[in-house]
Design an enzyme around this catalytic site. Structure first.
Site, PDB file in Angstrom:
ATOM      1  N   CYS A 156      69.092  22.365  67.934  1.00 21.44           N
ATOM      2  CA  CYS A 156      70.447  21.779  67.934  1.00 21.44           C
ATOM      3  C   CYS A 156      71.065  21.748  69.328  1.00 21.44           C
ATOM      4  O   CYS A 156      72.055  21.041  69.553  1.00 21.44           O
ATOM      5  CB  CYS A 156      71.369  22.554  67.011  1.00 21.44           C
ATOM      6  SG  CYS A 156      70.968  22.287  65.294  1.00 21.44           S
TER       7      CYS A 156
HETATM    8  N1  CO8 Z   1      75.043  24.168  44.887  1.00 26.96           N
HETATM    9  C1  CO8 Z   1      75.701  25.135  44.199  1.00 26.96           C
HETATM   10  N2  CO8 Z   1      75.629  26.442  44.528  1.00 26.96           N
HETATM   11  C2  CO8 Z   1      74.844  26.784  45.583  1.00 26.96           C
HETATM   12  C3  CO8 Z   1      74.125  25.828  46.314  1.00 26.96           C
HETATM   13  C4  CO8 Z   1      74.238  24.473  45.937  1.00 26.96           C
HETATM   14  N3  CO8 Z   1      73.600  23.499  46.588  1.00 26.96           N
HETATM   15  N4  CO8 Z   1      73.443  26.458  47.305  1.00 26.96           N
HETATM   16  C5  CO8 Z   1      73.727  27.762  47.191  1.00 26.96           C
HETATM   17  N5  CO8 Z   1      74.566  27.978  46.139  1.00 26.96           N
HETATM   18  C6  CO8 Z   1      75.113  29.252  45.639  1.00 26.96           C
HETATM   19  C7  CO8 Z   1      74.186  30.417  46.002  1.00 26.96           C
HETATM   20  O1  CO8 Z   1      73.213  30.598  44.997  1.00 26.96           O
HETATM   21  C8  CO8 Z   1      75.166  31.585  46.053  1.00 26.96           C
HETATM   22  O2  CO8 Z   1      75.416  32.054  44.745  1.00 26.96           O
HETATM   23  P1  CO8 Z   1      75.653  33.642  44.463  1.00 26.96           P
HETATM   24  O3  CO8 Z   1      76.908  33.984  45.230  1.00 26.96           O
HETATM   25  O4  CO8 Z   1      75.794  33.702  42.986  1.00 26.96           O
HETATM   26  O5  CO8 Z   1      74.445  34.333  45.016  1.00 26.96           O
HETATM   27  C9  CO8 Z   1      76.474  30.953  46.546  1.00 26.96           C
HETATM   28  O6  CO8 Z   1      76.335  29.536  46.304  1.00 26.96           O
HETATM   29  C10 CO8 Z   1      76.722  31.190  48.029  1.00 26.96           C
HETATM   30  O7  CO8 Z   1      75.513  30.856  48.773  1.00 26.96           O
HETATM   31  P2  CO8 Z   1      75.391  31.070  50.333  1.00 26.96           P
HETATM   32  O8  CO8 Z   1      75.761  32.482  50.654  1.00 26.96           O
HETATM   33  O9  CO8 Z   1      74.040  30.583  50.786  1.00 26.96           O
HETATM   34  O10 CO8 Z   1      76.499  30.027  50.821  1.00 26.96           O
HETATM   35  P3  CO8 Z   1      77.344  29.996  52.158  1.00 26.96           P
HETATM   36  O11 CO8 Z   1      78.771  30.080  51.800  1.00 26.96           O
HETATM   37  O12 CO8 Z   1      76.828  30.936  53.204  1.00 26.96           O
HETATM   38  O13 CO8 Z   1      77.058  28.499  52.678  1.00 26.96           O
HETATM   39  C11 CO8 Z   1      75.700  27.412  54.353  1.00 26.96           C
HETATM   40  C12 CO8 Z   1      75.750  28.095  52.974  1.00 26.96           C
HETATM   41  C13 CO8 Z   1      76.490  26.113  54.237  1.00 26.96           C
HETATM   42  C14 CO8 Z   1      74.252  27.119  54.674  1.00 26.96           C
HETATM   43  C15 CO8 Z   1      76.332  28.311  55.418  1.00 26.96           C
HETATM   44  O14 CO8 Z   1      75.785  29.617  55.353  1.00 26.96           O
HETATM   45  C16 CO8 Z   1      76.138  27.783  56.821  1.00 26.96           C
HETATM   46  O15 CO8 Z   1      76.444  26.655  57.129  1.00 26.96           O
HETATM   47  N6  CO8 Z   1      75.654  28.603  57.760  1.00 26.96           N
HETATM   48  C17 CO8 Z   1      75.408  28.173  59.125  1.00 26.96           C
HETATM   49  C18 CO8 Z   1      74.184  27.333  59.110  1.00 26.96           C
HETATM   50  C19 CO8 Z   1      73.956  26.591  60.399  1.00 26.96           C
HETATM   51  O16 CO8 Z   1      74.829  26.114  61.039  1.00 26.96           O
HETATM   52  N7  CO8 Z   1      72.706  26.489  60.752  1.00 26.96           N
HETATM   53  C20 CO8 Z   1      72.384  25.817  61.914  1.00 26.96           C
HETATM   54  C21 CO8 Z   1      71.138  25.135  61.667  1.00 26.96           C
HETATM   55  S1  CO8 Z   1      70.989  23.873  62.815  1.00 26.96           S
HETATM   56  C22 CO8 Z   1      69.599  24.085  63.768  1.00 26.96           C
HETATM   57  O17 CO8 Z   1      69.585  24.626  64.841  1.00 26.96           O
HETATM   58  C23 CO8 Z   1      68.337  23.555  63.195  1.00 26.96           C
HETATM   59  C24 CO8 Z   1      67.797  22.446  64.034  1.00 26.96           C
HETATM   60  C25 CO8 Z   1      66.774  21.658  63.289  1.00 26.96           C
HETATM   61  C26 CO8 Z   1      67.417  20.580  62.485  1.00 26.96           C
HETATM   62  C27 CO8 Z   1      66.517  19.567  61.965  1.00 26.96           C
HETATM   63  C28 CO8 Z   1      65.716  19.964  60.754  1.00 26.96           C
HETATM   64  C29 CO8 Z   1      66.122  19.402  59.473  1.00 26.96           C
END
Ligand code: CO8
Length: 371
Positions: A156
Site C-alpha cells: 500500500c
Molecule cells: N459480515 C458480517 N459480519 C462479519 C463480516 C462480514 N463480512 N466479517 C466479519 N464479521 C464479524 C466477525 O465474525 C466478528 O464477529 P464476532 O465479534 O462475533 O467474532 C465481527 O464481525 C467483528 O470482526 P472483526 O473484528 O474482524 O471486524 P473489525 O471491526 O476489526 O473490522 C476490518 C474488520 C474492516 C478488516 C478492520 O479490522 C480493518 O480495516 N483493519 C485494518 C485493515 C487494513 O487497513 N489493512 C491494510 C491492508 S492494505 C495492504 O497493505 C495490503 C496491500 C495489498 C493489497 C492488494 C491485495 C488484494
C-alpha cells in the site's frame, strides 16, 4: 542541487462499480450453496457452517459502500467469485500496463508537456502482472518515453515510496522528469469467499509526474519525504514463483491476501500518527495547521483516528479526504486518488500531506506546498 515538484496527477477508474449489496448477495448465495451441499457433515459436526456477510457490517466496519473493478461478471457469479480477465498474447499490452497508461495519459495531458521531457518511468504497485519484462518498461514503450523504467513493490505504500524515488532521481540529475504509475488490480488477489476480507479492495490506476523545480510552472513543491518499514506478518500475500516448488503446497489453492485486521488497526495507527507528527516537526511544519490530509484509504475508522491524532482535533471531511466509500481500499493508489480529486481549492503557500501505510508494515509521508 535541484528540488522536486509534483507537476501533475492522473486517474483511471475502471468501468464497473460493484456495490456492497451486490457483493453480499453473491457471497450469501455461495454460503447457502456450501451449507446445503455439506448439510450432513455440518449436522455431524465435521464441517463448520459458513456465516453470511452483511452490508451493514461492511459499511460500519470499513466505511466502504462500493468499489470499481476491471471485471464484474465473475464477481457476481457465486460459481466463479473471482474476476475473469482473459490472458493476452505477448504482442498485446497487458491489462495492468493498459490501465497504467490510461492514468499516465491523463496526467501527461494535465501537465501539458511532451513525453520527451520524461526520463524515467516507475511502476509502483502491490501486485505486478508478471515478473518480467517490467510493467514500467511496457508503459514506457506504449507512451514512447526514452530513458529507463523499472517496477517496485511496497504494497500500500508503493506510491509514496515511488514519489520519493522519483524526487531523488530528479534532484540528483538522473532525469528531468519522472512518470510514476500505480496500477492496482486488487480484485485479482482477493479471496471473494473469505467473509473477513471479501469487501476490502477495489481496482484503479493513478499516475504522478515529478519534475525539477526550475522546469515547473505550477504544481506542488515537495517539502520533504520520509519512508519507514517495520516487519510484520499481519498482512501477507504468499503468492510467488516458489509456490509451485513447495511439496506441501502442490495442488493447493492460490495464495491470496490475508490479514489480521484488528492487529493492523491497533499497530499501524500509532506508528503512522507518530511518524507524521515527527516528520512535520522536523520540517518546521505545524501538523495542526495542515490544510488537508490525503491518507491511504484503508478503513474509515483508521483514517479518522489518524486524522484526529495528527490535526489535534476532529477533522472535517474537507480536511481528511475520504474516497474509500466509492473506491474501497485501492492499495497504493488510495492516497493519490484522494490528492487528485481534492486539491483544486488550494492557494499558493498552503500545505498538505500525502501519506501511505500498509503491508510490510510500510509507511511514507510526502509534505507538499501549492506553488
Ligand atoms: N459480515 C458480517 N459480519 C462479519 C463480516 C462480514 N463480512 N466479517 C466479519 N464479521 C464479524 C466477525 O465474525 C466478528 O464477529 P464476532 O465479534 O462475533 O467474532 C465481527 O464481525 C467483528 O470482526 P472483526 O473484528 O474482524 O471486524 P473489525 O471491526 O476489526 O473490522 C476490518 C474488520 C474492516 C478488516 C478492520 O479490522 C480493518 O480495516 N483493519 C485494518 C485493515 C487494513 O487497513 N489493512 C491494510 C491492508 S492494505 C495492504 O497493505 C495490503 C496491500 C495489498 C493489497 C492488494 C491485495 C488484494
Amino acid at each position: 542541487m535541484s528540488k522536486a515538484v509534483i507537476a501533475a496527477t492522473g486517474l483511471y477508474t475502471p468501468p464497473y462499480s460493484l456495490s456492497n449489496a451486490e457483493l453480499v448477495e453473491t457471497f450469501n448465495a455461495y454460503v447457502e450453496r456450501f451449507n446445503a451441499a455439506n448439510a450432513e457433515a455440518i449436522e455431524a459436526g465435521e464441517v463448520q457452517p459458513l456465516q453470511p456477510s452483511s452490508v451493514e457490517f461492511i459499511e460500519k466496519a470499513s466505511g466502504i459502500k462500493a468499489r470499481f473493478v476491471v471485471d464484474k461478471t465473475g464477481l457476481v457469479d457465486p460459481e466463479v467469485m473471482r474476476p475473469v480477465i482473459p490472458e493476452r498474447p505477448n504482442d498485446q499490452i497487458s491489462v495492468l500496463a493498459e490501465i497504467a497508461v490510461e492514468a499516465a495519459k491523463a496526467a501527461i495531458a494535465r501537465w501539458g508537456k511532451p513525453v520527451s521531457e520524461i526520463g524515467a518511468v516507475i511502476c509502483a504497485a502491490s501486485n505486478m502482472q508478471r515478473a518480467y519484462p517490467a510493467m514500467a518498461i511496457e508503459v514506457q514503450q506504449a507512451l514512447g518515453i526514452d530513458g529507463f523504467a523499472f517496477d517496485m513493490n511496497v504494497a500500500c505504500s508503493s506510491a509514496t515510496f515511488g514519489i520519493k524515488t522519483a524526487a531523488d532521481f530528479v534532484t540528483s540529475g538522473s532525469a528531468k522528469a519522472v512518470l510514476m504509475v500505480n496500477p492496482e488490480i486488487c480484485s485479482g488477489h482477493l479471496n471473494f469467499r473469505d467473509r473477513d476480507s471479501h469487501f476490502i479492495f477495489g481496482d484503479v490506476a493513478t499516475a504522478v509526474i515529478v519534475e525539477r523545480t526550475e522546469d515547473a510552472t505550477g504544481g506542488w513543491d515537495i517539502l520533504g519525504t520520509r519512508l519507514k518499514t517495520q516487519f510484520s506478518n499481519n498482512i501477507r500475500n504468499n503468492f510467488g514463483f516458489l509456490n509451485r516448488a513447495a511439496p506441501e503446497g502442490m495442488g493447493q489453492a492460490d495464495k491470496l491476501f490475508v490479514q489480521e485486521g484488528r492487529k493492523v488497526f491497533r499497530e499501524v495507527v500509532p506508528m503512522v500518527s507518530e511518524m507524521i507528527v515527527e516528520h512535520a516537526n522536523d520540517l518546521g511544519i505545524d501538523p495542526h495547521g495542515l490544510k488537508r490530509l490525503w491518507l491511504h484509504q484503508a478503513n474509515i475508522n483508521m483514517n479518522e483516528l489518524i486524522g484526529k491524532r495528527v490535526l489535534g482535533r476532529e477533522p472535517t471531511r474537507a480536511e481528511n479526504v475520504i474516497i474509500l466509500d466509492e473506491y474501497a481500499n485501492t492499495s497504493s493508489a488510495g492516497s493519490i486518488i484522494a490528492f487528485h480529486k481534492a486539491n483544486d481549492d488550494f492557494a499558493a503557500g498552503e500545505t498538505g500531506l500525502i501519506c501511505s501505510f500498509g503491508a510490510g508494515y510500510s509507511a511514507g509521508t510526502v509534505f507538499v506546498r501549492k506553488r
